[in-house]
Design an enzyme around this catalytic site. Structure first.
Site, mmCIF file in Angstrom:
data_model
loop_
_atom_site.group_PDB
_atom_site.id
_atom_site.type_symbol
_atom_site.label_atom_id
_atom_site.label_comp_id
_atom_site.label_asym_id
_atom_site.label_seq_id
_atom_site.Cartn_x
_atom_site.Cartn_y
_atom_site.Cartn_z
ATOM 1 N N LYS A 145 -114.367 -51.576 34.250
ATOM 2 C CA LYS A 145 -115.680 -51.616 33.590
ATOM 3 C C LYS A 145 -116.564 -50.575 34.257
ATOM 4 O O LYS A 145 -116.331 -50.197 35.404
ATOM 5 C CB LYS A 145 -116.307 -53.006 33.767
ATOM 6 C CG LYS A 145 -117.451 -53.288 32.822
ATOM 7 C CD LYS A 145 -116.963 -53.720 31.456
ATOM 8 C CE LYS A 145 -118.109 -53.798 30.456
ATOM 9 N NZ LYS A 145 -117.693 -54.373 29.164
ATOM 10 N N ASP B 144 -120.200 -50.668 25.208
ATOM 11 C CA ASP B 144 -120.698 -51.988 25.626
ATOM 12 C C ASP B 144 -122.198 -51.951 25.327
ATOM 13 O O ASP B 144 -122.649 -51.083 24.555
ATOM 14 C CB ASP B 144 -120.420 -52.249 27.116
ATOM 15 C CG ASP B 144 -120.684 -53.702 27.507
ATOM 16 O OD1 ASP B 144 -119.927 -54.585 27.068
ATOM 17 O OD2 ASP B 144 -121.674 -53.972 28.226
HETATM 18 P P1 NDP Z 1 -125.701 -54.135 22.008
HETATM 19 O O1 NDP Z 1 -126.373 -53.234 22.969
HETATM 20 O O2 NDP Z 1 -125.277 -53.596 20.693
HETATM 21 O O3 NDP Z 1 -126.633 -55.414 21.719
HETATM 22 C C1 NDP Z 1 -127.043 -56.260 22.755
HETATM 23 C C2 NDP Z 1 -127.984 -57.290 22.166
HETATM 24 O O4 NDP Z 1 -128.325 -58.224 23.184
HETATM 25 C C3 NDP Z 1 -129.277 -56.706 21.689
HETATM 26 O O5 NDP Z 1 -129.777 -57.485 20.643
HETATM 27 C C4 NDP Z 1 -130.178 -56.818 22.916
HETATM 28 O O6 NDP Z 1 -131.564 -56.817 22.624
HETATM 29 C C5 NDP Z 1 -129.739 -58.151 23.465
HETATM 30 N N1 NDP Z 1 -129.957 -58.193 24.914
HETATM 31 C C6 NDP Z 1 -129.468 -57.330 25.842
HETATM 32 N N2 NDP Z 1 -129.907 -57.666 27.065
HETATM 33 C C7 NDP Z 1 -130.677 -58.759 26.891
HETATM 34 C C8 NDP Z 1 -131.420 -59.580 27.770
HETATM 35 N N3 NDP Z 1 -131.437 -59.341 29.100
HETATM 36 N N4 NDP Z 1 -132.096 -60.637 27.231
HETATM 37 C C9 NDP Z 1 -132.050 -60.880 25.898
HETATM 38 N N5 NDP Z 1 -131.385 -60.135 25.015
HETATM 39 C C10 NDP Z 1 -130.709 -59.091 25.515
HETATM 40 O O7 NDP Z 1 -124.474 -54.774 22.800
HETATM 41 P P2 NDP Z 1 -123.169 -55.464 22.208
HETATM 42 O O8 NDP Z 1 -123.513 -56.230 20.993
HETATM 43 O O9 NDP Z 1 -122.104 -54.453 22.167
HETATM 44 O O10 NDP Z 1 -122.792 -56.451 23.404
HETATM 45 C C11 NDP Z 1 -123.332 -57.786 23.492
HETATM 46 C C12 NDP Z 1 -122.517 -58.582 24.482
HETATM 47 O O11 NDP Z 1 -121.138 -58.618 24.031
HETATM 48 C C13 NDP Z 1 -122.446 -58.043 25.909
HETATM 49 O O12 NDP Z 1 -122.313 -59.131 26.798
HETATM 50 C C14 NDP Z 1 -121.144 -57.239 25.913
HETATM 51 O O13 NDP Z 1 -120.624 -57.092 27.217
HETATM 52 C C15 NDP Z 1 -120.289 -58.148 25.064
HETATM 53 N N6 NDP Z 1 -119.131 -57.513 24.453
HETATM 54 C C16 NDP Z 1 -119.268 -56.442 23.618
HETATM 55 C C17 NDP Z 1 -118.161 -55.888 23.027
HETATM 56 C C18 NDP Z 1 -118.264 -54.792 22.029
HETATM 57 O O14 NDP Z 1 -117.235 -54.450 21.421
HETATM 58 N N7 NDP Z 1 -119.440 -54.249 21.770
HETATM 59 C C19 NDP Z 1 -116.802 -56.369 23.348
HETATM 60 C C20 NDP Z 1 -116.774 -57.552 24.170
HETATM 61 C C21 NDP Z 1 -117.907 -58.061 24.729
HETATM 62 P P3 NDP Z 1 -132.420 -55.465 22.858
HETATM 63 O O15 NDP Z 1 -131.984 -54.546 21.731
HETATM 64 O O16 NDP Z 1 -133.838 -55.894 22.752
HETATM 65 O O17 NDP Z 1 -132.044 -54.967 24.201
#
Ligand code: NDP
Length: 444
Positions: free
Chosen positions: A126, A166
């Site tokens: 990672k 991510d």
């Molecule tokens: P994105 O950046 O596309 O979206 C993240 C979302 O979570 C946004 O809505 C963001 O809001 C919100 N968010 C982030 N940090 C916080 C916080 N501290 N408090 C509240 N809301 C928060 O990321 P992904 O959708 O790709 O990833 C989401 C999760 O899924 C992560 O844990 C990632 O590790 C996991 N994941 C992702 C994969 C992938 O293929 N993308 C695969 C496997 C796991 P804002 O826009 O306001 O920051």
């Protein structure tokens, strides 16, 4: 002292300032106890748990870039190559101000077991940076990505370490990183996944984590005599995982009534309008207040609150530790039947235990969000073979992988007398394959 407690004590002492990493190690080792106890002498002699909790290598570096005003900016870049017993290191790059050694190590550690569960030949790693792409111009993001790869390219490669997206790293960032890698090495190879379709990306990769989450959720429900029709779903987040989870849930006949971002959340009792959500988040890169302004009947509320809404299925898809004990109590009181994690470690240990004790079906992220990395591995396969599958082919493989993961973790839990404990099942099934490979390869 037994071997697990001995190693836990050592890991706590060595990594005292890394709470997220310790949380992940504690959760995994705790649920591995029956497996370790059955092989304690052998594993202790081989120092298997010490080897598993110590990354193969950690890379930390300075990333310099120039912003649009001409000011030089300094960020920190990370890559943790945790374990490559079953394949090249594989795992995403997180770009978010909260990124530090602890977060990258927790994610890398979890990734070992998740990747193993996919059944595909990929090890765990990672990376990322404390750089925040939010509010930056495309040129600034490109400057950062090029500088980040200027250092990282020395350590990655199609058969060595294959990073992906991510939080904060989407198709735009992967594109800039890929271009810089190609320029520095002269190689056109599958070194990054999540690439654009015109230069080696896989159809269905964008949708894979969210869709995969729903494939495993549907199988879980089916095996417990329930279906997805008319189920009320609460989803947190509004990024890549949340958007495609909402899309697939609604295709399956469920009604998704919430999404959130770091500022607030939406309650939309008629069901989230996924096309509008995509327009706001993927095209305009705007805040959720715009969703409420555009959709009659939807309400925007500041802060947290998604888990207070009564639902049948909860899908946390934002970030780590976003669902705590009080949230779990509210979900149980509201009659929630299943919680499947889309994000990595979104549920705290206390909340997980409470949900399990209350009989809520609970699938942890390393199983339920593995569809993203599985499809990344399918992208690697297509790149090596120089071919591209159709969306339907890639999606069908994803669905089969997720169904297989469910039965794999269910079987592992049953084998050790913990039927229905999918956290233990995921850790045990993921661990067994990696442990066997490590032992077979000797002390290395
Ligand atoms: P994105 O950046 O596309 O979206 C993240 C979302 O979570 C946004 O809505 C963001 O809001 C919100 N968010 C982030 N940090 C916080 C916080 N501290 N408090 C509240 N809301 C928060 O990321 P992904 O959708 O790709 O990833 C989401 C999760 O899924 C992560 O844990 C990632 O590790 C996991 N994941 C992702 C994969 C992938 O293929 N993308 C695969 C496997 C796991 P804002 O826009 O306001 O920051």
């Amino acid at each position: 002292m037994n071997y697990v407690d001995e190693v836990l004590a050592r890991v706590r002492e060595k990594n005292a300032s890394e709470p997220e990493f310790l949380q992940a190690v504690e959760e995994v080792l705790d649920s591995l106890r029956p497996v370790i106890e059955a092989n304690e002498k052998k594993y202790r002699k081989e120092a298997l748990l010490e080897r598993l909790t110590e990354p193969d290598r950690q890379i930390k570096f300075r990333v310099l870039w120039v912003d649009d005003t001409g000011q030089v900016q300094v960020n920190t870049g990370y890559r943790v190559q945790f374990n490559n017993a079953i394949g090249p290191y594989k795992g995403g790059l997180r770009l978010h101000p909260s990124v530090n050694t602890s977060i990258v190590k927790f994610l890398g550690f979890e990734q070992i077991f998740k990747n193993s569960l996919t059944g595909l030949p990929i090890g765990g790693g990672k990376g990322g940076s404390d750089f925040d792409p939010k509010g930056k111009s495309d040129r600034e993001v490109m400057a950062f990505c090029q500088s980040y790869i200027m250092e990282l390219y020395k350590y990655i490669g199609a058969n060595v370490d294959v990073p992906a997206g991510d939080i904060g790293t989407g198709a735009r960032e992967i594109g800039y990183m890929y271009g810089q890698y190609k320029r520095l090495t002269g190689l056109y190879e599958g070194v990054l996944t999540g690439k654009g379709l015109s230069y080696g990306g896989s159809l269905a990769r964008r949708e894979a984590t969210g869709y995969g989450l729903l494939y495993i959720t549907r199988e879980l429900m089916r095996c417990h005599g329930m279906n997805m029709e008319d189920k009320i779903c609460c989803i947190s987040g509004s990024g890549n995982v949340a958007i495609y989870a909402a899309e697939k849930a609604q295709q399956m006949g469920a009604r998704v009534v919430t999404v959130s971002d770091s500022a607030g959340w939406i309650y939309d009792p008629d069901g989230i309008d996924v096309a509008l959500l995509k327009e706001i988040k993927e095209v305009r890169r705007a805040r959720l207040t715009e969703y409420a302004a555009a959709k009659p009947g939807a309400q925007y509320r500041e802060g947290r609150g998604v888990w207070q809404v009564k639902c049948d299925i909860a899908l946390p898809c934002a970030t780590q530790n976003e669902l705590g004990l009080e949230d779990a109590k509210a979900l149980v009181a509201g009659g929630c039947r299943a919680v499947c994690e889309g994000a990595n470690m979104p549920t705290t240990l206390e909340a997980t235990r409470y949900l399990q004790e209350q009989g809520v079906l609970f699938v942890c992220g390393k199983a339920s969000n593995a569809g993203g990395v599985a499809t990344s591995a399918l992208e690697m396969t297509q790149n090596s073979a120089r071919l591209s599958w159709t969306f339907e082919e890639a999606d069908a493989k994803l669905e089969q992988i997720m169904i297989h993961i469910y039965h794999n973790i269910d079987d592992a839990a049953r084998r050790y007398g913990m039927e229905g404990n999918y956290v233990a099942g995921a850790n045990i099934a993921g661990f067994e394959k990696v442990a066997n490979a490590m032992l077979a390869q000797g002390v290395c």
